[in-house]
Design an enzyme around this catalytic site. Structure first.
Site, PDB file in Angstrom:
ATOM      1  N   CYS A  19       0.779  -1.450   0.046  1.00 44.78           N
ATOM      2  CA  CYS A  19       0.190   0.035  -0.417  1.00 44.78           C
ATOM      3  C   CYS A  19       0.535   1.014   0.096  1.00 44.78           C
ATOM      4  O   CYS A  19       0.448   1.918  -0.783  1.00 44.78           O
ATOM      5  CB  CYS A  19      -0.571   0.045   1.000  1.00 44.78           C
ATOM      6  SG  CYS A  19      -1.796  -1.615   0.934  1.00 44.78           S
ATOM      7  N   LYS A  72      -8.651   6.219   2.210  1.00 46.28           N
ATOM      8  CA  LYS A  72      -7.066   5.314   2.364  1.00 46.28           C
ATOM      9  C   LYS A  72      -5.897   6.899   2.565  1.00 46.28           C
ATOM     10  O   LYS A  72      -5.542   6.854   0.745  1.00 46.28           O
ATOM     11  CB  LYS A  72      -6.712   4.345   2.653  1.00 46.28           C
ATOM     12  CG  LYS A  72      -5.326   3.635   3.170  1.00 46.28           C
ATOM     13  CD  LYS A  72      -5.568   2.182   2.244  1.00 46.28           C
ATOM     14  CE  LYS A  72      -3.800   1.458   2.537  1.00 46.28           C
ATOM     15  NZ  LYS A  72      -4.322  -0.152   2.083  1.00 46.28           N
ATOM     16  N   HIS A  74      -2.369   6.633   4.306  1.00 47.22           N
ATOM     17  CA  HIS A  74      -1.210   5.190   4.480  1.00 47.22           C
ATOM     18  C   HIS A  74      -0.034   5.850   3.763  1.00 47.22           C
ATOM     19  O   HIS A  74       0.816   5.576   3.332  1.00 47.22           O
ATOM     20  CB  HIS A  74      -1.440   4.259   3.602  1.00 47.22           C
ATOM     21  CG  HIS A  74      -1.161   2.583   4.154  1.00 47.22           C
ATOM     22  ND1 HIS A  74      -0.730   1.588   4.161  1.00 47.22           N
ATOM     23  CD2 HIS A  74      -0.089   3.268   5.781  1.00 47.22           C
ATOM     24  CE1 HIS A  74      -0.974   1.105   4.823  1.00 47.22           C
ATOM     25  NE2 HIS A  74      -0.294   1.734   5.558  1.00 47.22           N
ATOM     26  N   ASP A 225      -4.239  -0.016  -5.799  1.00 47.46           N
ATOM     27  CA  ASP A 225      -2.456  -0.497  -5.592  1.00 47.46           C
ATOM     28  C   ASP A 225      -1.620  -0.923  -6.124  1.00 47.46           C
ATOM     29  O   ASP A 225      -0.643  -1.666  -6.065  1.00 47.46           O
ATOM     30  CB  ASP A 225      -2.316   0.834  -4.857  1.00 47.46           C
ATOM     31  CG  ASP A 225      -3.093  -0.358  -3.093  1.00 47.46           C
ATOM     32  OD1 ASP A 225      -3.702  -1.359  -4.206  1.00 47.46           O
ATOM     33  OD2 ASP A 225      -3.119   0.403  -2.640  1.00 47.46           O
ATOM     34  N   ASN A 226      -1.974  -2.330  -6.024  1.00 48.47           N
ATOM     35  CA  ASN A 226      -1.762  -3.788  -6.067  1.00 48.47           C
ATOM     36  C   ASN A 226      -1.842  -5.158  -6.222  1.00 48.47           C
ATOM     37  O   ASN A 226      -4.039  -4.767  -6.215  1.00 48.47           O
ATOM     38  CB  ASN A 226      -0.299  -4.357  -4.526  1.00 48.47           C
ATOM     39  CG  ASN A 226      -1.184  -3.893  -3.139  1.00 48.47           C
ATOM     40  OD1 ASN A 226      -1.281  -2.958  -2.600  1.00 48.47           O
ATOM     41  ND2 ASN A 226      -1.993  -4.682  -3.142  1.00 48.47           N
ATOM     42  N   LYS A 246      -0.340  -9.995  -4.337  1.00 46.70           N
ATOM     43  CA  LYS A 246       0.718  -9.222  -3.927  1.00 46.70           C
ATOM     44  C   LYS A 246       1.421  -9.239  -2.682  1.00 46.70           C
ATOM     45  O   LYS A 246       1.771 -10.451  -2.136  1.00 46.70           O
ATOM     46  CB  LYS A 246      -1.449  -8.665  -2.142  1.00 46.70           C
ATOM     47  CG  LYS A 246      -0.297  -7.239  -1.507  1.00 46.70           C
ATOM     48  CD  LYS A 246      -1.577  -6.648   0.007  1.00 46.70           C
ATOM     49  CE  LYS A 246      -1.376  -5.999   0.422  1.00 46.70           C
ATOM     50  NZ  LYS A 246      -2.226  -5.369   0.608  1.00 46.70           N
TER      51      LYS A 246
END
Length: 412
Positions: A19, A72, A74, A225-226, A246
């Protein structure tokens, strides 16, 4: 001027496979190692995205854009690192991942000796002020509609000027849940309910753009994002035949879907097979907004010509696969050289279902060459057949090591 709407969840390559680092790259156009973000940040982390980094929001503000975020973050939970101190006029969301709380993945309270009891309740922050805490799975289920409500309101309030909205849903990161409106409604289990609600959220944003009269000249980008967290089974998604998931530098961890929509600027019914990365969003949006790019080194490529209908880039592509500090591979977009490295693996272990994670295996990658156009699953090593490509990519790897390093060389 153009309006931009981007959501932090064609095929894209994030610059990292967890993330924080992935989001740093998306917002800066730079490999996350350059900003000191080398993995996922935690609630006790003292670092975050440095003030020296220029974000998409900061760049677009120089061109008069309103900048808003919901969801989010992060990239550092301390006040100096939060979105409103990185170019966003406003933000409502969580400072880190929604699993960083003192509750089990399935919502059951944990015993006092459990490792996750060190976490605090999840703070929901508006600007710099904590306005609520997320204590239960039912609270988690309200995150998607709360983010959506803020995003729609931002569009309504900003429609008279250029605006940039970054909507970063906490889910489908585990733990997953849905609001009462969608819970049990998909017929495909909790994961289906949650995805059904995210689909609704996108529809609400699109309706808001229509209502504001700006949908035709708004570039909408929907990506992630992944790759999927495969050991969570029915709560973890699928990589659809790609290798691993991931937390790995294989295509299952690094390749994500991407949908773009811009009626005024993108021709319909065009197919483009070019490699693209979330790193490219920064220079591309900067070009489209006539913004001055920062003097710091950018790792992304301006792909605005692809949006305009061109099918290829003149600039040569170099993409470096890192996970942590080891260099795990390099690619020119078609050919990928995997370098020897140790990695987590989902092969040979069973995932768990119902919100709990299964175990990881330990993998050791050997040096290999893959043709990603024909073999995105990375199954057929072609290094013996193409020594000249191996030599070229080995030189690319040397450039990556000279620039960003390679702390762990891995195992042969």
């Amino acid at each position: 001027m153009l309006h931009f709407w981007a959501a932090a969840r064609c095929t894209f390559q994030p610059a990292f496979t967890v993330c924080s680092a992935s989001r740093a790259a998306l917002l800066t156009g730079r490999y996350p190692q350059r900003s000191g973000i080398k993995g996922a940040l935690f609630p006790w982390s003292k670092n975050g995205l440095p003030a020296s980094e220029t974000t998409l929001a900061e760049m677009l503000k120089t061109q008069g854009y309103a900048t808003g975020m919901a969801g989010k973050w992060h990239l550092g939970h301390l006040p100096e690192f939060l979105p409103v101190n990185h170019g966003f006029d406003e933000w409502l969301g969580l400072p880190y991942s929604n699993d960083m709380w003192p509750v089990d993945f399935d919502g059951v309270p944990l015993p006092e000796d459990h490792r996750k009891k060190k976490y605090s309740p999840l703070p929901l922050i508006d600007g710099l002020e904590t306005v609520d805490t997320i204590d239960t799975l039912e609270d988690q289920g309200m995150l998607t509609p709360r983010y959506t409500e803020r995003a729609v309101d931002f569009i309504r309030r900003s429609k008279e000027k250029p605006f940039f909205l970054y909507l970063a849903h906490s889910m489908p990161h585990v733990p997953i849940y849905a609001s009462p409106r969608f819970l049990g409604k998909s017929g495909a289990g909790l994961y289906g309910d949650m995805m059904m609600e995210i689909d609704w959220s996108v529809g609400e944003v699109m309706n808001a753009l229509d209502d504001a009269g700006v949908a035709g000249n708004t570039l909408v980008i929907f990506t992630s994002d992944n790759g999927p967290w495969l050991n969570f089974g029915d709560h973890g998604g699928t990589c659809d035949g790609l290798r691993e998931g991931k937390g790995t530098a294989f295509e299952g961890g690094m390749r994500v879907p991407c949908i773009m929509r811009w009626p005024a600027g993108m021709p319909a019914e065009k197919t483009c097979d070019e490699f693209a990365s979330t790193l490219d969003l920064f220079p591309t949006l900067g070009t489209l907004a006539d913004a001055k790019l920062p003097k710091t080194k950018l790792d992304g490529i301006d792909i605005s010509v692809l949006l305009a209908g061109e099918t290829s880039l003149k600039q040569k592509r170099e993409f470096w696969y890192y996970y942590g500090t080891p260099l795990c591979g390099v690619s020119d977009g078609r050919w990928k050289l995997v370098l020897p490295h140790k990695h987590r693996s989902y092969v040979g272990v069973e995932p768990r279902n119902g919100g709990h994670p299964g175990p990881y295996a330990k993998g050791v990658a050997k040096k290999a060459l893959y043709d990603l156009e024909k073999d995105p699953g990375e199954a057929n090593d072609l290094q013996d057949q193409y020594p000249e490509i191996m030599e070229r990519l080995e030189k690319m790897a040397a450039r990556a090591r000279a620039d960003l390093g390679d702390v762990e060389k891995g195992s042969k």
